[in-house]
Design an enzyme around this catalytic site. Structure first.
Site, short mmCIF file in Angstrom:
data_model
loop_
_atom_site.label_atom_id
_atom_site.label_comp_id
_atom_site.label_asym_id
_atom_site.label_seq_id
_atom_site.Cartn_x
_atom_site.Cartn_y
_atom_site.Cartn_z
N ARG A 173 0.82 -1.23 0.00
CA ARG A 173 0.00 0.00 0.00
C ARG A 173 0.85 1.27 0.00
O ARG A 173 0.44 2.31 0.54
CB ARG A 173 -1.00 0.03 1.18
CG ARG A 173 -1.91 -1.19 1.23
CD ARG A 173 -2.90 -1.27 0.06
NE ARG A 173 -3.59 -2.55 0.06
CZ ARG A 173 -3.28 -3.59 -0.74
NH1 ARG A 173 -2.31 -3.49 -1.64
NH2 ARG A 173 -3.96 -4.70 -0.69
N SER A 223 -10.95 0.22 4.06
CA SER A 223 -10.23 -0.10 5.30
C SER A 223 -9.57 1.15 5.85
O SER A 223 -8.77 1.79 5.16
CB SER A 223 -9.16 -1.14 5.02
OG SER A 223 -9.76 -2.32 4.55
N GLU A 298 -4.40 3.23 6.87
CA GLU A 298 -4.25 3.21 5.41
C GLU A 298 -4.79 4.53 4.84
O GLU A 298 -4.25 5.09 3.89
CB GLU A 298 -5.04 2.03 4.84
CG GLU A 298 -4.91 1.90 3.35
CD GLU A 298 -5.47 0.58 2.86
OE1 GLU A 298 -5.27 -0.47 3.51
OE2 GLU A 298 -6.13 0.60 1.80
#
Ligand SMILES: Cc1cc2nc3c(=O)[nH]c(=O)nc-3n(C[C@H](O)[C@H](O)[C@H](O)COP(=O)(O)OP(=O)(O)OC[C@H]3O[C@@H](n4cnc5c(N)ncnc54)[C@H](O)[C@@H]3O)c2cc1C
Length: 332
Positions: A173, A223, A298
């Protein structure tokens, strides 16, 4: 700023002033941006970025806003949106050239129709290809960087450059495009040959599973917390950790930890950025008391006067007097 506005007007580039950012993110949260620009061509993107630089206007690039928390106070500067008019793709044999404004699910479905496998994991991710690359997004232990051959972008100095996958700095990510100052305009993918039937059937499975697990009826940003290499092997994914701490259903204002999936914070209607920030702070604190570790975020937060950071970075004590003052005001 006046010079930038003159340039935009003279070139006919669409823009608006005091644009509510809640209209440009999936959480439906966020106050006004001083300037909001939506170029329609790569030339307009280049001219806009160059005008920002020449005139010292603080700016950030966004896609669909599906991984962003904007502040209720908005953003003091300019937001550059890489939208649908900067999308489109071409498929030749097993290679796909894609413009950054393409909606990721649309690219995934087109590659399925061409019998190409590799993007099944991205079929339910509601972002643009530029945002997907910047976030190195993905699911099912896959990331978009796995299929990338090259990325074309405008560098901070306005020059058009191409990076190889190594130069993109892809990791879980993460990529070198995350600071919002390099603008991805296109990318090339190399996929694997399969059949449309097989790829579509895998995509239907992915979508079915996501509909089952995710609270898609309320505004959210996917998320909120990301997997951590130290936490995951011991305690599992963040959703599981948060659920085990008994935090499902925890609510602050109209922001609530989803009952369906504990790694989602949903907006029940009128949630503001301070509700989400307060909830994230509480979740991190309960998790820290319980497992002795901080879970990273995130989702990225756009600070009104500064720029974009992973949300957890604003909690470093003493780092954020503005946030501390706002929280005191809320408490009093
Ligand atoms: C319901 C839901 C489910 C989700 N599921 C997943 C999932 O399974 N996996 C996953 O990884 N993510 C998931 N997400 C998060 C999000 O969709 C992805 O991170 C997506 O890739 C972000 O794309 P975007 O266009 O919305 O980018 P934005 O949210 O607008 O921006 C995110 C970052 O990308 C940068 N950026 C955007 N466009 C460009 C560009 N053209 N050039 C350079 N930088 C750019 C921004 O500056 C910012 O740093 C989900 C979100 C939602 C709402």
């Amino acid at each position: 700023m006046i010079r930038v506005l003159r340039m935009l007007e003279s070139m006919g580039i669409p823009f608006s002033l005091n644009e509510p950012l809640k209209n440009h993110c999936t959480w439906r949260i966020g106050g006004p941006a001083d300037l909001f620009v939506q170029p329609r061509t790569d030339e307009e993107v280049a001219a806009t970025v160059s005008a920002f630089r020449r005139n010292d206007v603080p700016w950030l690039v966004i896609g669909r806003g599906s991984n962003l928390l904007f502040d209720d106070d908005g953003f003091r500067g300019a937001i550059l949106k890489i939208g649908r008019s900067l999308g489109g793709f071409e498929i030749r044999e097993d290679r796909v050239t894609v413009r950054a404004g393409t909606w990721a699910p649309c690219l995934a479905r087109a590659s399925a129709s061409a019998g190409l496998s590799g993007l099944e994991h991205a079929v339910g991710i509601p972002g643009n290809v530029g945002g997907l690359i910047a976030m190195n997004g993905g699911s099912l232990r896959r990331s978009i960087g796995d299929s990338v051959e090259w990325v074309r972008f405008l560098d901070e100095d306005g020059a058009l450059k191409v990076f190889s996958p190594d130069e993109c700095g892809f990791s879980y990510r993460r990529s070198r495009f995350q600071d919002g100052r390099r603008v991805v305009v296109a990318a090339g993918f190399r996929l694997k040959r399969s059949t449309p039937g097989e790829v579509r059937s895998e995509m239907e499975n992915v979508l079915k599973e996501r509909r089952r697990k995710f609270p898609l009826n309320y505004p959210n940003c996917g998320s909120v917390f990301s997997n951590d290499t130290e936490i995951f092997p011991l305690w599992g994914a963040p959703g599981r950790v948060i659920e085990c701490c008994g935090l499902k259903g925890l609510r602050m204002g109209d922001a609530m930890v989803s009952e369906k999936h504990a790694n989602f914070i949903i907006n029940l209607g009128e949630a503001g950025s301070s509700d989400v920030i307060g909830l994230v702070r509480t979740i991190r604190s309960v998790v820290r008391d319980s497992i002795g570790r901080d879970i990273p975020c995130e989702v990225r937060y756009v600070e009104p006067e500064k720029g974009m950071v992973p949300l957890h970075e604003i909690f470093r004590s003493g780092d954020n007097p503005r946030l501390e003052q706002k929280e005191q005001e809320k408490g009093s």
